[in-house]
Design an enzyme around this catalytic site. Structure first.
Site, PDB file in Angstrom:
ATOM      1  CG  HIS A 193      -0.090   0.546   2.500  1.00 50.89           C
ATOM      2  ND1 HIS A 193      -0.154  -0.560   3.453  1.00 50.89           N
ATOM      3  CD2 HIS A 193       0.203   1.604   3.312  1.00 50.89           C
ATOM      4  CE1 HIS A 193       0.345  -0.124   4.661  1.00 50.89           C
ATOM      5  NE2 HIS A 193       0.446   1.411   4.178  1.00 50.89           N
ATOM      6  CG  ASP A 223       0.263  -3.549   3.153  1.00 50.01           C
ATOM      7  OD1 ASP A 223       0.064  -3.476   1.811  1.00 50.01           O
ATOM      8  OD2 ASP A 223      -0.004  -3.503   4.156  1.00 50.01           O
ATOM      9  CB  SER A 300       2.925   1.416   6.642  1.00 46.20           C
ATOM     10  OG  SER A 300       2.316   1.446   7.370  1.00 46.20           O
TER      11      SER A 300
END
Length: 455
Positions: A193, A223, A300
């Site tokens: 993402h 992901d 992230s």
């Protein structure tokens, strides 16, 4: 304090000032030592006159002879010999002591580096991990930070927009995240993402060196993604084993919360839980590491690290809810590395089974407004010829798969994830007013497979 040598009534030494005075009686100076005056020469900071040296007294020859004889007798005593040997051994290292010291140093070095020797790349170029840390020594938090920070990067993504009247294009920053250097020649792990939808990607190292990056492969299901920069000699991370983690183990999250502004931030916490089931935006269920180490937007794709300085997880998401605080999640490195290696080598994840359909889950309210006869997974498109040949049609509603009622898209994806390529699943579909049972084959995911298909 009263100084008799500074007495104004002392006719022999009237009214002199300063810290040094000549005593009329002795002719030697006096000095102030901080509390009192002293007569005679002082050592230290007073700077008095040095004492007069006297010639040393000569030792009679018979005394020297007696002392020499006494030393000879003393050497014959065991205790004196022991003391002499100890002094000799401490002052001049023997070969045995040198060897022992070298072995001790080598053992310490081997212990500290035991884990790093087991990680890197294998003969086929796939990224490997350290699976045994029993011989390694844990590092301090400062040592862990110093070891891992150079291996964590900031990732910035940009989207291109055509300028008015065709005058070129402009780039707009789309987002920021983190990444982990997997190899010294520029392969970097991050979240899917983070790089999703980017027209261009920039990587900023911990020393602020900037590179353009190329997307090698991305897997929205898990992901995870791999990007590449044109660089060599990078400090690659060491990868540990997430299977050795225990609840309450100390861990560090290293990344860029908020982006480049807070580059190379370190947060310390512990393992809150293991195998925590989390469903991502792709309706894919993963067993994640839960930690209370602060993970914020921008973290992230960064590293979750154990106290050996080994990456044991890729930070992926944070549970966002006003009722919760301090709950972060990371993809276990044992699950991530096989996917990362496939993405690096093939650009996609090999041997992943897919049903080859896309659509959405229909709840009761949606079914009512669209005048559908059932709730379940609505088949909007079929990309697998084998599934079409098995009887599935566009517009069918899958209400059951392998005996489980379809209450969400996650039920379908979980059933498929438990299978292998070439296996089949049994589904019950509603078509109009009919219920039909079908046996559908699973095929291997390839880049040509519709990304929206449940896989």
């Amino acid at each position: 304090m009263y100084n008799p040598y500074n007495d104004p009534f002392n006719k022999q030494n009237p009214g002199e000032s300063g810290f040094q005075w000549n005593a009329p009686e002795s002719g030697v100076p006096t000095e102030w030592n901080g509390s009192t005056y002293h007569s005679g020469p002082q050592t230290g900071q007073g700077g008095g006159m040095p004492p007069e040296k006297k010639p040393p007294r000569k030792t009679p020859r018979w005394v020297k002879t007696a002392v020499l004889c006494a030393c000879c007798v003393a050497v014959s005593v065991g205790g004196s010999v022991g003391i002499s040997a100890a002094i000799f051994q401490n002052s001049i290292p023997t070969a045995a002591s040198d060897s022992a010291q070298a072995n001790q140093t080598d053992n310490s070095s081997s212990s500290a580096n035991a884990s790093s020797q087991a990680s890197g790349e294998d003969s086929s170029g796939r990224i490997t991990q350290t699976t045994n840390t029993t011989a390694a020594q844990q590092l301090t938090q400062q040592e862990v930070a110093a070891k891992v920070i150079p291996s964590v990067v900031c990732i910035q993504t940009y989207s291109s927009t055509e300028a008015a009247f065709g005058f070129g294009s402009t780039e707009t920053k789309q987002g920021e995240g983190s990444g982990v250097i997997a190899t010294s020649d520029g392969y970097i792990i991050t979240n899917a993402h983070v790089v999703s939808g980017a027209d261009s990607i920039k990587v900023i190292l911990s020393d602020n060196t900037t590179y353009e990056a190329e997307l090698i492969g991305s897997d929205a299901t898990t992901d995870l993604a791999v990007i590449k920069i044109d660089a060599t000699g990078l400090q690659a991370a060491e990868f540990g084993s997430s299977s050795q983690l225990q609840v309450a183990d100390t861990v560090m999250a290293i990344g860029n919360p908020g982006g480049l502004e807070f580059q190379s931030s370190v947060s310390v916490g512990c393992i809150s839980a293991l195998d925590r089931v989390v469903t991502n935006s792709e309706s894919y269920t993963m067993k994640c590491i839960q930690t209370d180490a602060a993970i914020n937007p921008g973290n992230s794709g960064g590293a979750l690290v154990n106290m050996y300085g080994q990456v044991i997880g890729i930070n992926s998401s944070k549970l966002v809810d006003t009722s919760y605080e301090g709950m972060g999640f990371a993809i276990p490195i044992d699950d991530a590395l096989p996917i990362i290696n496939d993405l690096r080598e093939f650009g996609y994840v090999k041997d992943r089974p897919v049903l080859g359909i896309s659509g959405q889950f229909i709840d009761t309210l949606t079914a009512y407004y669209n005048r559908l006869s059932a709730t379940g997974y609505y088949v909007a498109e079929i990309s697998s010829e084998a599934v079409s040949a098995a009887g599935l049609q566009q517009g069918d509603i899958i209400v059951e798969i392998d005996g489980k009622t379809v209450t969400s898209s996650n039920v379908i994806s979980s059933a498929i994830a438990a299978k292998e390529t070439g296996d089949t699943v049994s589904v019950v579909v509603v078509r109009g007013s009919q219920e039909i049972t079908l046996t559908l084959p699973l095929s291997e995911y390839t880049p040509s497979t519709d990304a929206a298909a449940n896989s």
